[in-house]
Enzyme design. Structure first.
Site, mmCIF file in Angstrom:
data_model
loop_
_atom_site.group_PDB
_atom_site.id
_atom_site.type_symbol
_atom_site.label_atom_id
_atom_site.label_comp_id
_atom_site.label_asym_id
_atom_site.label_seq_id
_atom_site.Cartn_x
_atom_site.Cartn_y
_atom_site.Cartn_z
ATOM 1 C CG ASP A 1 85.353 55.866 66.349
ATOM 2 O OD1 ASP A 1 86.401 56.194 65.764
ATOM 3 O OD2 ASP A 1 85.346 55.276 67.432
ATOM 4 C CD GLU A 2 78.525 58.250 64.345
ATOM 5 O OE1 GLU A 2 78.169 58.132 63.163
ATOM 6 O OE2 GLU A 2 77.959 57.672 65.280
#
Lengths: 288, 288, 288, 288
Positions: free
Chosen positions: C231-232
């Site tokens: 999620d980065e």
């Protein structure tokens, strides 16, 4: 969490006088119905009162008929028009289309996945193109071609189908024909159309071309009830998008599709959730 | 980080032919100007090319005149109209107002805090009401009352003031008067008006009242260049807001103010940053 | 009107030095390629230059290879990484899904109607549910169930399929599995994921439940490149919606679907139109 | 049209049991108060009921005290907390600021033009910069400088001023100090803060810098009640804006100002119109 299965929706409107809310809410209390949500509006220009209530009967054997019977006489006193509907009610719907399928596809998707609590009973088109889409969703599809000469007969067939299938809502999902006054009258108040402009701007044909000519920086869509005044029916929902100089008419058409289907979806949802009231030529939309 | 102090803005337009970009960018390279940002657009309907470049001269002694001299002959070959402006340029601006002060207040605030790189040279009004606001910001304020009979003289005074104060942009910040054709002609192309509707919808007087009558679910504002066709000048920016049945005309007026001032601000910013080009009656806005 | 059939897209990036634009545009002019649209950006924090050009070859026999050959040596001088793609190129795409089909359905619809210029080569899922949808669109569907123990094998099969089908873009259209670092590495830079929150807010599992707990008034979605930091990955597009106290987590989930599919669609469109550049962990998106 | 001069606002909350609405509306009818607008919400997770009513007394000599007296005993039965406020009530407000004046300027403008029905009683700042702005609006301004050592005394002075001026709402309009737990406790529930991010994303210092680091495509602002958990108070309103790669932190700061002041204004308006209810750490906002 909410138990939609047991919920009922009560809607009403009447002249603005003292005691309208009490009339309704007292009856709710007396009949042991728990109010989940209540919204009202007083239209000062029309001096008319509108109310929408979602409630959960506490009595497992809630009986709509006896509820209605008990309320009728009270309502008469206030000249109140009212309706009682279970939240589980799935209205039977007829969809009219031509060749563009973005609105139809969206309605079918939301219908299939339960986002839209409707029963699409029949799809009617003046073109054969969208039959495979209807077929895959197991929905009857009628191809009713239309010419200037056959318009009266074609429209008569539409009316017949809409009746045969017991539909209570007609959705014009980019049906690219101007309806005759007769059909408009027939559909008045229970048919929703999507027009691809922010009405009353760019009425009539080719609104995206009109918008491009004017160099507007925003284009939109309007969902409205059909009445006998072309593109002038009461507005239910509107949507908008930013555009710029790089959008030629064909780009506006393409980009507009997302707005059209979202706007039509919103209007249909408001309608089936019994949120839309008419106050003259305007709509009151409660609790959306 | 960007060094805006040294940046220059080059804008140009000409007929669409091979080599237009190269003409400009080659010259930039030859004159050792570093291109920060380049945006172009080809209007296929008008067969016209538009370009905007922000550049940083690498030569500390960049000389605009010799840059221009060197480029002139090349531009002529392509029939190119072009402009060179330092990014530090603060155009002198005249603002016309009546009684509503939301747009004026917003422009003054952004001017005072450096958000808007303009020099407000003079404020002109047909009412005395906003003088204290002008005073507090140390800006000359002229009250030029207007009647049907004195309109020609009043407008002549406006033209005179606008000239005396050497303004290069006139902003009609809710100036509630219909300009005469003569004044329109005078201001054509260098005056920006804010109209409180999504033009071309609801042209003319009392647009919020018109919108309320129609029961629209969105109202907006349009910033456009003044030309001699009332409310029909080229659109620069538009803004929008959702409304519902609970908004009476006076509520639309109140809520609309935030959209009006944001839309006017955007248009003024695009204009002073040299982002706006005319292509017939439409605008091309590059790199906003 | 634009002739997309003949258009080519040139993209490049390199360190910020004088002459980068000229390098490209001069070559375009020399090889008689008409520039339709040009956008550039200089990232001052990274001191890196990015450019995207759409052009129409004037020579009917435009040859990409000789264009490339001629440009290579010039590019090397500036340490420029660049790409040439015909606007007609339809990248072959693999889509990974689980049970939610709103993103898949949207991609299939836009693919079927030509709104998205991709070739959906294969659909892979850890569940069998969406096979009928794939079938109706005549697209191969692979059901690869996954357990904690079989994860390495299952992911190996995904990699194999993605390769066998010669795909150049992988779309995670609500694929509800945490990818292993190995698979992340494999997909780094050419896979797009949709996460149902405004990252970096509400990372990890059940973001709508997290949002509800916090009582936020807006929820959104983020489309980003997959990399090996959960999620980065670099953010490509984000979408948003207003919500209020009446939205329980399940309502947020339902309403979020429209934002998720619009946001994913936007990201995929930017990617295939070659608008997305990486500058460190951020994206630069030109001319959308 | 609405006659706001005569309108009263009744708000209440209590555990969810049958008869809550009836309790209120029956009393309204009995006391001859015409309900203009009614909104309710049942929070199923907290099993709590919330209601807001705007009403017009039909009796010209409406007496709030006797209304309250009559209702008290009924309310007690339902364990109902309730409030009665005239719509004309102008709460006395204290504003805390530092150097940024965009929020203060916006509040002052809306106060001055009647858009915000508050009485700005005092402005307190840890810097002298904004005194002239306060002066022009004829509002007392206190410069209370703060250092690490003098923080307790400075905060004590704030509390004293807020009390001396009889304020019932404190607005932190970009007051750039972390409040001590003691001051937080004191302000709990009746102070509104504006934070320049979409909380809970980017809590703490320099949120725009954090957002830029992450390469987000949207930034926003959050207005929330102050409580003793930094940046974690109940959220009242949020606003958002699209940004792109070309926004450096200083650009985000500049653009964010419009969102911040709009969001703060919305929250203050909701609060003074008695629309905001607390349900645990979340807010319920009725009829906005």
């Amino acid at each position: 969490m909410k138990n939609k299965k047991k919920a009922w929706i009560f809607t009403a409107s009447c002249p603005s006088v003292l005691g309208t809310v009490d009339l309704v809410t007292r009856y709710m209390a007396e009949t042991k119905n728990y109010i989940e949500e209540i919204h009202s509006f007083d239209d000062h220009s029309a001096e008319r009162f509108f109310i929408r209530i979602e409630f959960q009967p506490q009595d497992d054997n809630f009986n709509a008929e006896s509820f209605s019977e008990g309320f009728s006489s009270r309502a008469t006193e206030f000249d109140m028009q009212w309706q009682l509907t279970t939240a589980m009610h799935r209205p039977r719907v007829a969809i009219l289309v031509s060749k563009y399928d973005h609105c139809l596809n969206d309605l079918l998707y939301r219908h299939r996945t339960g986002q839209l609590n409707i029963d699409i009973a029949v799809i009617i088109s003046n073109h054969p193109d969208l039959e495979p889409l209807a077929k895959w969703h197991d929905i009857p599809y009628y191809h009713l071609p239309i010419t200037k000469d056959t318009k009266p007969q074609q429209e008569a067939e539409i009316i017949k189908l809409v009746e045969e299938y017991n539909t209570e809502l007609v959705i014009l999902a980019r049906y690219m024909q101007v309806l005759s006054p007769k059909l408009c009258d027939h559909l008045d108040g229970w048919a929703i159309n999507i027009h691809h402009s922010l009405l009353p701007g760019f009425k009539g044909a080719r609104p995206y071309h009109q918008a491009w000519e004017k160099g507007v920086k925003m284009v939109g869509a309007t969902a409205h009830y059909v009445n006998n005044d072309l593109d002038e029916g009461p507005i239910i929902a509107q949507g908008i998008q930013h555009v710029d100089h790089a959008y030629y008419p064909e780009d506006l058409i393409a980009k507009g599709q997302d707005i059209e289907r979202m706007t039509l979806f919103n209007a249909v949802r408001f309608h089936i959730e019994k949120r839309v009231f008419l106050s003259g030529s305007r709509t009151v939309i409660l609790g959306n």
